[in-house]
Scaffold this motif. Structure first.
Motif, PDB file in Angstrom:
ATOM      1  N   LEU A 167      52.414  30.737  49.050  1.00 21.34           N
ATOM      2  CA  LEU A 167      52.244  32.130  49.449  1.00 21.34           C
ATOM      3  C   LEU A 167      52.188  33.032  48.211  1.00 21.34           C
ATOM      4  N   PHE A 168      53.061  32.768  47.242  1.00 23.21           N
ATOM      5  CA  PHE A 168      53.046  33.517  45.978  1.00 23.21           C
ATOM      6  C   PHE A 168      51.669  33.405  45.318  1.00 23.21           C
ATOM      7  N   LEU A 169      51.127  32.195  45.236  1.00 30.24           N
ATOM      8  CA  LEU A 169      49.807  32.002  44.613  1.00 30.24           C
ATOM      9  C   LEU A 169      48.718  32.752  45.356  1.00 30.24           C
ATOM     10  N   ASP A 170      48.730  32.673  46.668  1.00 31.78           N
ATOM     11  CA  ASP A 170      47.734  33.404  47.463  1.00 31.78           C
ATOM     12  C   ASP A 170      47.805  34.901  47.178  1.00 31.78           C
ATOM     13  N   ASN A 171      49.016  35.435  47.148  1.00 29.89           N
ATOM     14  CA  ASN A 171      49.201  36.866  46.881  1.00 29.89           C
ATOM     15  C   ASN A 171      48.799  37.222  45.450  1.00 29.89           C
ATOM     16  N   PHE A 172      49.111  36.345  44.502  1.00 30.75           N
ATOM     17  CA  PHE A 172      48.746  36.578  43.107  1.00 30.75           C
ATOM     18  C   PHE A 172      47.226  36.633  42.949  1.00 30.75           C
ATOM     19  N   VAL A 173      46.538  35.670  43.523  1.00 31.81           N
ATOM     20  CA  VAL A 173      45.072  35.635  43.429  1.00 31.81           C
ATOM     21  C   VAL A 173      44.467  36.864  44.091  1.00 31.81           C
ATOM     22  N   GLU A 174      44.999  37.257  45.227  1.00 29.24           N
ATOM     23  CA  GLU A 174      44.499  38.457  45.903  1.00 29.24           C
ATOM     24  C   GLU A 174      44.688  39.697  45.022  1.00 29.24           C
ATOM     25  N   PHE A 175      45.858  39.827  44.407  1.00 25.71           N
ATOM     26  CA  PHE A 175      46.129  40.954  43.521  1.00 25.71           C
ATOM     27  C   PHE A 175      45.178  40.952  42.331  1.00 25.71           C
ATOM     28  N   ILE A 176      44.991  39.798  41.710  1.00 26.72           N
ATOM     29  CA  ILE A 176      44.102  39.663  40.551  1.00 26.72           C
ATOM     30  C   ILE A 176      42.674  40.048  40.926  1.00 26.72           C
ATOM     31  N   GLU A 177      42.194  39.545  42.048  1.00 21.39           N
ATOM     32  CA  GLU A 177      40.822  39.823  42.477  1.00 21.39           C
ATOM     33  C   GLU A 177      40.610  41.297  42.818  1.00 21.39           C
ATOM     34  N   ASP A 187      36.415  39.883  35.373  1.00 22.44           N
ATOM     35  CA  ASP A 187      35.444  39.077  36.110  1.00 22.44           C
ATOM     36  C   ASP A 187      34.012  39.259  35.607  1.00 22.44           C
ATOM     37  N   GLY A 188      33.694  40.414  35.041  1.00 22.35           N
ATOM     38  CA  GLY A 188      32.330  40.667  34.580  1.00 22.35           C
ATOM     39  C   GLY A 188      31.995  39.913  33.300  1.00 22.35           C
ATOM     40  N   ARG A 189      30.728  39.661  33.080  1.00 25.41           N
ATOM     41  CA  ARG A 189      30.286  38.850  31.943  1.00 25.41           C
ATOM     42  C   ARG A 189      30.737  39.398  30.589  1.00 25.41           C
ATOM     43  N   TYR A 190      30.586  40.672  30.356  1.00 24.92           N
ATOM     44  CA  TYR A 190      31.003  41.269  29.091  1.00 24.92           C
ATOM     45  C   TYR A 190      32.165  42.249  29.276  1.00 24.92           C
ATOM     46  N   ASP A 191      32.857  42.153  30.396  1.00 22.55           N
ATOM     47  CA  ASP A 191      33.999  43.024  30.659  1.00 22.55           C
ATOM     48  C   ASP A 191      35.258  42.416  30.067  1.00 22.55           C
ATOM     49  N   SER A 192      36.218  43.256  29.805  1.00 18.78           N
ATOM     50  CA  SER A 192      37.507  42.819  29.275  1.00 18.78           C
ATOM     51  C   SER A 192      38.632  43.349  30.138  1.00 18.78           C
ATOM     52  N   ALA A 193      39.729  42.624  30.142  1.00 19.39           N
ATOM     53  CA  ALA A 193      40.948  43.137  30.741  1.00 19.39           C
ATOM     54  C   ALA A 193      41.405  44.319  29.890  1.00 19.39           C
ATOM     55  N   THR A 194      42.140  45.211  30.491  1.00 21.26           N
ATOM     56  CA  THR A 194      42.589  46.416  29.796  1.00 21.26           C
ATOM     57  C   THR A 194      44.114  46.420  29.664  1.00 21.26           C
ATOM     58  N   ALA A 195      44.608  47.346  28.880  1.00 21.81           N
ATOM     59  CA  ALA A 195      46.054  47.522  28.755  1.00 21.81           C
ATOM     60  C   ALA A 195      46.661  47.877  30.115  1.00 21.81           C
ATOM     61  N   GLU A 196      45.923  48.617  30.928  1.00 19.31           N
ATOM     62  CA  GLU A 196      46.396  48.952  32.265  1.00 19.31           C
ATOM     63  C   GLU A 196      46.508  47.698  33.132  1.00 19.31           C
ATOM     64  N   ASP A 197      45.569  46.760  32.970  1.00 20.48           N
ATOM     65  CA  ASP A 197      45.641  45.490  33.701  1.00 20.48           C
ATOM     66  C   ASP A 197      46.886  44.707  33.285  1.00 20.48           C
ATOM     67  N   VAL A 198      47.149  44.664  31.995  1.00 22.46           N
ATOM     68  CA  VAL A 198      48.328  43.954  31.489  1.00 22.46           C
ATOM     69  C   VAL A 198      49.591  44.526  32.120  1.00 22.46           C
ATOM     70  N   ARG A 244      41.779  43.722  41.267  1.00 24.57           N
ATOM     71  CA  ARG A 244      41.617  44.422  39.984  1.00 24.57           C
ATOM     72  C   ARG A 244      40.353  43.958  39.254  1.00 24.57           C
ATOM     73  N   ASN A 245      39.493  43.186  39.918  1.00 26.70           N
ATOM     74  CA  ASN A 245      38.266  42.637  39.321  1.00 26.70           C
ATOM     75  C   ASN A 245      38.586  41.771  38.105  1.00 26.70           C
ATOM     76  N   LEU A 246      39.622  40.953  38.259  1.00 24.76           N
ATOM     77  CA  LEU A 246      40.024  40.010  37.228  1.00 24.76           C
ATOM     78  C   LEU A 246      39.885  38.587  37.769  1.00 24.76           C
ATOM     79  N   VAL A 247      39.915  37.630  36.871  1.00 25.45           N
ATOM     80  CA  VAL A 247      39.941  36.215  37.229  1.00 25.45           C
ATOM     81  C   VAL A 247      41.056  35.556  36.422  1.00 25.45           C
ATOM     82  N   THR A 248      41.473  34.386  36.877  1.00 21.69           N
ATOM     83  CA  THR A 248      42.559  33.711  36.190  1.00 21.69           C
ATOM     84  C   THR A 248      42.406  32.205  36.261  1.00 21.69           C
ATOM     85  N   GLY A 249      42.926  31.572  35.260  1.00 21.28           N
ATOM     86  CA  GLY A 249      43.116  30.129  35.259  1.00 21.28           C
ATOM     87  C   GLY A 249      44.605  29.929  35.136  1.00 21.28           C
TER      88      GLY A 249
END
Length: 112
Positions: free
Chosen positions: A42-52, A74-85, A54-59
């Motif tokens: 359940l934690f993983l499902d919620n984590f992935v939902e939260f990440i997505e 998630d975008g090709r030339y996009d970066s995570a931001t300090a706000e995402d962190v 924010r238009n992020l991806v994770t391994g």
């Protein structure tokens, strides 16, 4: 004097994800109670939902006592931001399942 990345032309920097085309991401680590439980699923499902959201991806990966992941945009030339962190750190810290949350700084996702 220019460094090696700046000496390359714009097209090559883009193709190699260098300089202004670098993709930034960050690492997360935390201790967990039991990775082999339904609560962890359940934690993983919620984590992935939260990440997505924010238009992020994770391994990610987990052992019985730790959870680690690398997060980037998630975008090709996009970066995570300090706000995402900050948002991911706050979300993890708010989870009862996570203890000793550690979130790294933004780093080059391709060359770190």
């Amino acid at each position: 004097m220019k460094n090696n990345q700046e000496k390359r032309n714009r097209r090559l920097r883009k193709k190699l994800f260098l300089a202004e085309f670098a993709v930034l991401g960050f690492e997360i680590n935390c201790k967990i109670d039991n990775a082999f439980s339904e609560d962890f699923d359940l934690f993983l499902d919620n984590f992935v939902e939260f990440i997505e959201l924010r238009n992020l991806v994770t391994g990610a990966g987990a052992s019985e006592t730790t959870f680690s992941a690398f997060v980037c945009a998630d975008g090709r030339y996009d970066s995570a931001t300090a706000e995402d962190v900050k948002a991911v750190e706050q979300w993890l810290t708010a989870q009862d399942f996570c203890k000793e949350v550690s979130v790294g700084e933004l780093v080059d996702a391709n060359y770190s």
